[in-house]
Write a protein that holds these residues in place. Sequence first.
Motif, PDB file in Angstrom:
ATOM      1  N   THR A 198       0.823  -1.210   0.000  1.00  0.00           N
ATOM      2  CA  THR A 198       0.000   0.000   0.000  1.00  0.00           C
ATOM      3  C   THR A 198       0.856   1.260   0.000  1.00  0.00           C
ATOM      4  O   THR A 198       0.566   2.228  -0.720  1.00  0.00           O
ATOM      5  CB  THR A 198      -0.941   0.000   1.209  1.00  0.00           C
ATOM      6  OG1 THR A 198      -1.726  -1.199   1.197  1.00  0.00           O
ATOM      7  CG2 THR A 198      -1.860   1.204   1.185  1.00  0.00           C
ATOM      8  N   LEU A 199       1.924   1.272   0.789  1.00  0.00           N
ATOM      9  CA  LEU A 199       2.818   2.438   0.802  1.00  0.00           C
ATOM     10  C   LEU A 199       3.490   2.631  -0.546  1.00  0.00           C
ATOM     11  O   LEU A 199       3.669   3.760  -1.018  1.00  0.00           O
ATOM     12  CB  LEU A 199       3.871   2.285   1.911  1.00  0.00           C
ATOM     13  CG  LEU A 199       3.363   2.422   3.348  1.00  0.00           C
ATOM     14  CD1 LEU A 199       4.501   2.187   4.340  1.00  0.00           C
ATOM     15  CD2 LEU A 199       2.755   3.804   3.573  1.00  0.00           C
ATOM     16  N   SER A 200       3.874   1.531  -1.166  1.00  0.00           N
ATOM     17  CA  SER A 200       4.478   1.608  -2.496  1.00  0.00           C
ATOM     18  C   SER A 200       3.512   2.244  -3.489  1.00  0.00           C
ATOM     19  O   SER A 200       3.889   3.147  -4.258  1.00  0.00           O
ATOM     20  CB  SER A 200       4.871   0.201  -2.970  1.00  0.00           C
ATOM     21  OG  SER A 200       5.236   0.206  -4.332  1.00  0.00           O
ATOM     22  N   LEU A 201       2.243   1.802  -3.463  1.00  0.00           N
ATOM     23  CA  LEU A 201       1.251   2.363  -4.380  1.00  0.00           C
ATOM     24  C   LEU A 201       0.884   3.793  -4.024  1.00  0.00           C
ATOM     25  O   LEU A 201       0.538   4.595  -4.902  1.00  0.00           O
ATOM     26  CB  LEU A 201       0.003   1.479  -4.404  1.00  0.00           C
ATOM     27  CG  LEU A 201      -0.132   0.628  -5.657  1.00  0.00           C
ATOM     28  CD1 LEU A 201      -0.314   1.492  -6.909  1.00  0.00           C
ATOM     29  CD2 LEU A 201       1.107  -0.260  -5.855  1.00  0.00           C
ATOM     30  N   THR A 202       0.961   4.131  -2.737  1.00  0.00           N
ATOM     31  CA  THR A 202       0.727   5.524  -2.344  1.00  0.00           C
ATOM     32  C   THR A 202       1.774   6.429  -2.976  1.00  0.00           C
ATOM     33  O   THR A 202       1.452   7.495  -3.523  1.00  0.00           O
ATOM     34  CB  THR A 202       0.760   5.662  -0.814  1.00  0.00           C
ATOM     35  OG1 THR A 202      -0.225   4.807  -0.230  1.00  0.00           O
ATOM     36  CG2 THR A 202       0.492   7.102  -0.399  1.00  0.00           C
ATOM     37  N   ALA A 203       3.036   5.995  -2.918  1.00  0.00           N
ATOM     38  CA  ALA A 203       4.113   6.772  -3.534  1.00  0.00           C
ATOM     39  C   ALA A 203       3.929   6.868  -5.051  1.00  0.00           C
ATOM     40  O   ALA A 203       4.118   7.928  -5.656  1.00  0.00           O
ATOM     41  CB  ALA A 203       5.464   6.139  -3.199  1.00  0.00           C
ATOM     42  N   VAL A 204       3.540   5.751  -5.660  1.00  0.00           N
ATOM     43  CA  VAL A 204       3.300   5.746  -7.113  1.00  0.00           C
ATOM     44  C   VAL A 204       2.168   6.708  -7.468  1.00  0.00           C
ATOM     45  O   VAL A 204       2.259   7.459  -8.453  1.00  0.00           O
ATOM     46  CB  VAL A 204       2.960   4.317  -7.590  1.00  0.00           C
ATOM     47  CG1 VAL A 204       2.424   4.338  -9.022  1.00  0.00           C
ATOM     48  CG2 VAL A 204       4.186   3.424  -7.511  1.00  0.00           C
ATOM     49  N   THR A 205       1.103   6.703  -6.662  1.00  0.00           N
ATOM     50  CA  THR A 205      -0.041   7.579  -6.926  1.00  0.00           C
ATOM     51  C   THR A 205       0.353   9.049  -6.805  1.00  0.00           C
ATOM     52  O   THR A 205      -0.010   9.874  -7.656  1.00  0.00           O
ATOM     53  CB  THR A 205      -1.190   7.258  -5.957  1.00  0.00           C
ATOM     54  OG1 THR A 205      -1.518   5.872  -6.074  1.00  0.00           O
ATOM     55  CG2 THR A 205      -2.424   8.090  -6.269  1.00  0.00           C
ATOM     56  N   LEU A 206       1.095   9.384  -5.765  1.00  0.00           N
ATOM     57  CA  LEU A 206       1.544  10.768  -5.594  1.00  0.00           C
ATOM     58  C   LEU A 206       2.443  11.198  -6.745  1.00  0.00           C
ATOM     59  O   LEU A 206       2.325  12.321  -7.259  1.00  0.00           O
ATOM     60  CB  LEU A 206       2.277  10.919  -4.256  1.00  0.00           C
ATOM     61  CG  LEU A 206       1.406  10.745  -2.997  1.00  0.00           C
ATOM     62  CD1 LEU A 206       2.271  10.778  -1.740  1.00  0.00           C
ATOM     63  CD2 LEU A 206       0.331  11.831  -2.932  1.00  0.00           C
ATOM     64  N   LEU A 207       3.345  10.307  -7.176  1.00  0.00           N
ATOM     65  CA  LEU A 207       4.211  10.618  -8.317  1.00  0.00           C
ATOM     66  C   LEU A 207       3.397  10.779  -9.598  1.00  0.00           C
ATOM     67  O   LEU A 207       3.692  11.649 -10.430  1.00  0.00           O
ATOM     68  CB  LEU A 207       5.263   9.518  -8.499  1.00  0.00           C
ATOM     69  CG  LEU A 207       6.440   9.511  -7.519  1.00  0.00           C
ATOM     70  CD1 LEU A 207       7.253   8.229  -7.683  1.00  0.00           C
ATOM     71  CD2 LEU A 207       7.332  10.728  -7.756  1.00  0.00           C
ATOM     72  N   SER A 208       2.372   9.952  -9.752  1.00  0.00           N
ATOM     73  CA  SER A 208       1.518  10.051 -10.940  1.00  0.00           C
ATOM     74  C   SER A 208       0.757  11.368 -10.953  1.00  0.00           C
ATOM     75  O   SER A 208       0.651  12.028 -11.997  1.00  0.00           O
ATOM     76  CB  SER A 208       0.533   8.875 -10.977  1.00  0.00           C
ATOM     77  OG  SER A 208       1.214   7.640 -11.074  1.00  0.00           O
ATOM     78  N   TYR A 209       0.227  11.759  -9.797  1.00  0.00           N
ATOM     79  CA  TYR A 209      -0.484  13.037  -9.714  1.00  0.00           C
ATOM     80  C   TYR A 209       0.468  14.204  -9.994  1.00  0.00           C
ATOM     81  O   TYR A 209       0.097  15.156 -10.691  1.00  0.00           O
ATOM     82  CB  TYR A 209      -1.114  13.206  -8.326  1.00  0.00           C
ATOM     83  CG  TYR A 209      -2.348  12.368  -8.091  1.00  0.00           C
ATOM     84  CD1 TYR A 209      -2.776  11.415  -9.008  1.00  0.00           C
ATOM     85  CD2 TYR A 209      -3.113  12.520  -6.942  1.00  0.00           C
ATOM     86  CE1 TYR A 209      -3.905  10.647  -8.793  1.00  0.00           C
ATOM     87  CE2 TYR A 209      -4.251  11.763  -6.708  1.00  0.00           C
ATOM     88  CZ  TYR A 209      -4.633  10.826  -7.643  1.00  0.00           C
ATOM     89  OH  TYR A 209      -5.758  10.068  -7.430  1.00  0.00           O
ATOM     90  N   TYR A 210       1.661  14.103  -9.449  1.00  0.00           N
ATOM     91  CA  TYR A 210       2.637  15.177  -9.685  1.00  0.00           C
ATOM     92  C   TYR A 210       3.037  15.223 -11.160  1.00  0.00           C
ATOM     93  O   TYR A 210       3.191  16.307 -11.734  1.00  0.00           O
ATOM     94  CB  TYR A 210       3.876  14.971  -8.819  1.00  0.00           C
ATOM     95  CG  TYR A 210       4.912  16.047  -9.039  1.00  0.00           C
ATOM     96  CD1 TYR A 210       4.718  17.338  -8.541  1.00  0.00           C
ATOM     97  CD2 TYR A 210       6.073  15.789  -9.770  1.00  0.00           C
ATOM     98  CE1 TYR A 210       5.657  18.337  -8.757  1.00  0.00           C
ATOM     99  CE2 TYR A 210       7.015  16.779  -9.993  1.00  0.00           C
ATOM    100  CZ  TYR A 210       6.796  18.051  -9.484  1.00  0.00           C
ATOM    101  OH  TYR A 210       7.717  19.040  -9.709  1.00  0.00           O
ATOM    102  N   THR A 211       3.191  14.050 -11.767  1.00  0.00           N
ATOM    103  CA  THR A 211       3.512  13.994 -13.193  1.00  0.00           C
ATOM    104  C   THR A 211       2.417  14.653 -14.016  1.00  0.00           C
ATOM    105  O   THR A 211       2.698  15.416 -14.954  1.00  0.00           O
ATOM    106  CB  THR A 211       3.691  12.527 -13.648  1.00  0.00           C
ATOM    107  OG1 THR A 211       4.746  11.928 -12.890  1.00  0.00           O
ATOM    108  CG2 THR A 211       4.032  12.455 -15.130  1.00  0.00           C
ATOM    109  N   ALA A 212       1.145  14.359 -13.668  1.00  0.00           N
ATOM    110  CA  ALA A 212       0.020  14.965 -14.382  1.00  0.00           C
ATOM    111  C   ALA A 212       0.025  16.480 -14.216  1.00  0.00           C
ATOM    112  O   ALA A 212      -0.163  17.235 -15.189  1.00  0.00           O
ATOM    113  CB  ALA A 212      -1.297  14.378 -13.884  1.00  0.00           C
ATOM    114  N   TYR A 213       0.255  16.936 -12.994  1.00  0.00           N
ATOM    115  CA  TYR A 213       0.308  18.383 -12.742  1.00  0.00           C
ATOM    116  C   TYR A 213       1.463  19.025 -13.504  1.00  0.00           C
ATOM    117  O   TYR A 213       1.291  20.056 -14.173  1.00  0.00           O
ATOM    118  CB  TYR A 213       0.456  18.633 -11.242  1.00  0.00           C
ATOM    119  CG  TYR A 213       0.762  20.080 -10.909  1.00  0.00           C
ATOM    120  CD1 TYR A 213      -0.262  21.038 -10.920  1.00  0.00           C
ATOM    121  CD2 TYR A 213       2.063  20.486 -10.611  1.00  0.00           C
ATOM    122  CE1 TYR A 213       0.017  22.369 -10.628  1.00  0.00           C
ATOM    123  CE2 TYR A 213       2.342  21.811 -10.322  1.00  0.00           C
ATOM    124  CZ  TYR A 213       1.319  22.744 -10.337  1.00  0.00           C
ATOM    125  OH  TYR A 213       1.596  24.069 -10.063  1.00  0.00           O
TER     126      TYR A 213
END
Length: 642
Positions: free
Chosen positions: A35-50
């Motif tokens: 879950t922590l790994s996917l949390t980091a991936v999600t935050l990176l994905s959101y930042y990439t989109a931004y």
Amino acid sequence: MDYTLLILLLPLCSFLFIGLSGTKLKPAVAGIVGTLSLTAVTLLSYYTAYDYFSSQNISGVWQTLTPYNFTWLHVGEKLHIDLGILLDPISVLMLVVISTVSLMVHIYSMGYMKGEKGFQRYYAFLSLFTFSMLGLVLATNIFQMYIFWELVGVSSYLLIGFYYTKPAAVAASKKAFIVTRFADFFFLIGILVLSYFTQTFDFEALLIGDGSILSGAMGSTFIGASALTWAMALIFIGAAGKSAMFPLHIWLPDAMEGPTPVSALIHAATMVVAGVYLVARMFPIYIGFTPEVLQGIAYGGAFTAMFAAVIAIVQTDIKRVLAFSTISQIGFMMVALGVSTSMQLAEHEHGGLGYMASMFHLFTHAMFKSLLFLGAGSIIHAVHSNEMADMGGLRKYMPITHITFLIACLAIAGIPPFSGFVSKDEIMTAAYGFGTGMGIWMTITAGLTAFYMFRLYYRIFWNKEYEVHGGHLPHESPRSMTIPLMFLALLTLVGGFIPFGKFVTADHTQYTIHLDTTIAIISVVVALAAIGLATILYRKENDQPARLAGRMQGLYKAAYHRFYIDEVYQFITKKIIFNGISRPFAWFDRHVIDGAINGLGWITTRTSEAVKGFQSGSVQWYAWVFLFATLLITFLTILFTH
């Protein structure tokens, strides 16, 4: 944007760590790591989109970036397979969709899968699945996409067959693997044909430019069609298999044998939309050079949408209803892509609208369909059954699940202002722009969608009072399960207000969404009428549904048995292929091929038995043979020289 490499590496490392640790790792630790790994991936994905959408629009055009790429394998002098990361509007969109839904599934599974044997293995497979899908959508070339495409297939096989002690789960995983591999065989042939003529796998080379690189494939013909047409049709077969389009849809309903959170992951945002993403990725070739294939995609999607909706109306397993709903909604997305006939994005054109609408519906559908599946998991967790007959009146016991499930039902039914209304209305507009017949067909299908979803809703939460079994009343799920439901419900509520056309369009320019008032009113009226009919038939328990089923017994029975498509496949495989083809080949192999080889061996053995006495080891025998042979040679020499 070199940091985007972490989006791939984090779930891969999570898979390796959890998988190699195995049962040495405590279940809770495995869940937290994943879950922590996917949390980091999600935050990176959101930042990439931004980062991407705030800086990569130059002169009104979204740019295509390749922050990471290297040559992995050379195939001949010019052809090579690269591995890398490609960022453009649709890949960034898919990053957000995949990471969001996967994270919700990871969090939800902490409660749903608690106490399950193989908990660590489950989280390892989730990480592998997420890594595979992220690698697929970030691929810089079509062969890299194919590599991760197959990894997604393997991951789904492992997750669907998670309960490997259940024969039904084993059969379902094998069925999914075989059907999708069959389709992927055509996908691979299409890739090879395309690369043979173009001498490249690279997306930028294939999709950007004047199309001169495709001239060789356009000039070569086979059975009345260009090599490019054949290549793109074969590639679409791969997409149809992965996205469970008719007639390759048979694996998806049986995929329900996996854990319910897996169903949300497969059906909502990842595996089944990979086919839609593939068509969208290759869209410039389809629309610019093979429009006939694109129209075939439209008609195939339209039939699939209606076919699956009719079947969903009569199913009684709640996960199976949602499975056929997914097949139908994928049909909507394919129709939207297929009805695109122009790359122009002027307001009076519908071509670019179809592409944008498809991607928009992919985004909104991911949120409300994952919400529906996770809601179904919450219900099954409470009543320990998938059957509607074992439910009823659950709104009193599960208020959060009830409200969030209702929001998702309203969204998929196309009721404003929920997100599904906006994205589906754009598809309808594009369909009517393509042709009135297509528009009417899809409007009827949308009405069926509203009907079967509220049939499902009423039979779960209303209809009759819940019958208590064993003295245990159902109760609301723990927070680890309800928080993802509430988050996805929020996204379903606000998703329709995103100015999606400004971010994702066919030619990477901006498009302002305008609702077609007439089409919107028709769609809403049809949806409300369907909901009203479902309310009359299913809000309270009565005999009207049974009487209707009796009047249309033939159609009802055929739809309940999925129009016997599985039986047709069984007949073709067992009676024709196995008995009619494979069995004669097996006989020929055993009796002719094996017989010839065994006969040769027998002759060799008998010959060796006959001559092995010559190698006796006796010197006297060798001397006698030598003397005899010498005399024989001398005699023959004298005989033939005189």
